[in-house]
Design an enzyme around this catalytic site. Structure first.
Site, short mmCIF file in Angstrom:
data_model
loop_
_atom_site.label_atom_id
_atom_site.label_comp_id
_atom_site.label_asym_id
_atom_site.label_seq_id
_atom_site.Cartn_x
_atom_site.Cartn_y
_atom_site.Cartn_z
N GLU A 1 0.82 -1.21 0.00
CA GLU A 1 0.00 0.00 0.00
C GLU A 1 0.86 1.27 0.00
OE1 GLU A 1 -4.11 -0.64 2.23
OE2 GLU A 1 -2.40 -1.13 3.54
N GLU B 1 -7.92 6.64 10.25
CA GLU B 1 -8.24 7.41 11.47
C GLU B 1 -7.41 8.68 11.56
OE1 GLU B 1 -9.26 3.10 12.37
OE2 GLU B 1 -7.66 4.14 11.29
N LYS C 1 -12.61 3.81 2.49
CA LYS C 1 -11.54 3.21 1.70
C LYS C 1 -12.14 2.01 0.97
CE LYS C 1 -6.83 1.51 2.35
NZ LYS C 1 -5.84 1.11 3.36
#
Length: 125
Positions: free
Chosen positions: A28, A80, A105
């Site tokens: 990612e 978050e 997401k």
């Protein structure tokens, strides 16, 4: 005693899509993923409506441009953290006393349409 409720107006932006680096996994950190942001922001629209000018508005285009710019440049691991940072920017830079922010997401969990966080910050007037 007859308490009159104070009007609470909401300016909103729905499904603001932005590409960014987000996530905890090595793969990612190497790609850009699309996130989606929904915003509800408290703002008294009566002065703007009375004058019919943008000068008294919470300019949602300016808010969107600022959020897009920030998110595109960010590289947080957690949704978050990104949600908290966006909320802080909107409240401090645009004088928004209360907001609800949903940060999604899509595709992060196999079999789900969306995952993410929904936060509220501040006080409704």
């Amino acid at each position: 005693m007859n308490k009159q409720r104070k009007a609470v107006d909401i300016v909103f932006i729905e499904d603001l899509k932005v590409d960014t680096v987000i996530g905890i996994y090595d793969w990612e950190r190497q790609i850009r993923q699309t996130i989606s942001i929904d915003l509800e922001m408290a703002h008294d629209i009566r002065p703007a409506a009375q004058e019919d000018t943008i000068d008294q508005c919470l300019d949602y285009k300016s808010v969107a441009k600022r959020v897009i710019s920030f998110v595109e440049e960010s590289e947080f691991q957690l949704v978050e953290t990104l949600a908290e940072k966006i909320a802080h920017i909107i409240r401090s830079e645009f004088g928004v006393p209360w907001l609800k922010l949903k940060l999604s997401k899509p595709g992060a969990v196999r079999g789900s349409k969306n995952v993410g966080v929904l936060i509220e910050r501040g006080e409704k007037a």
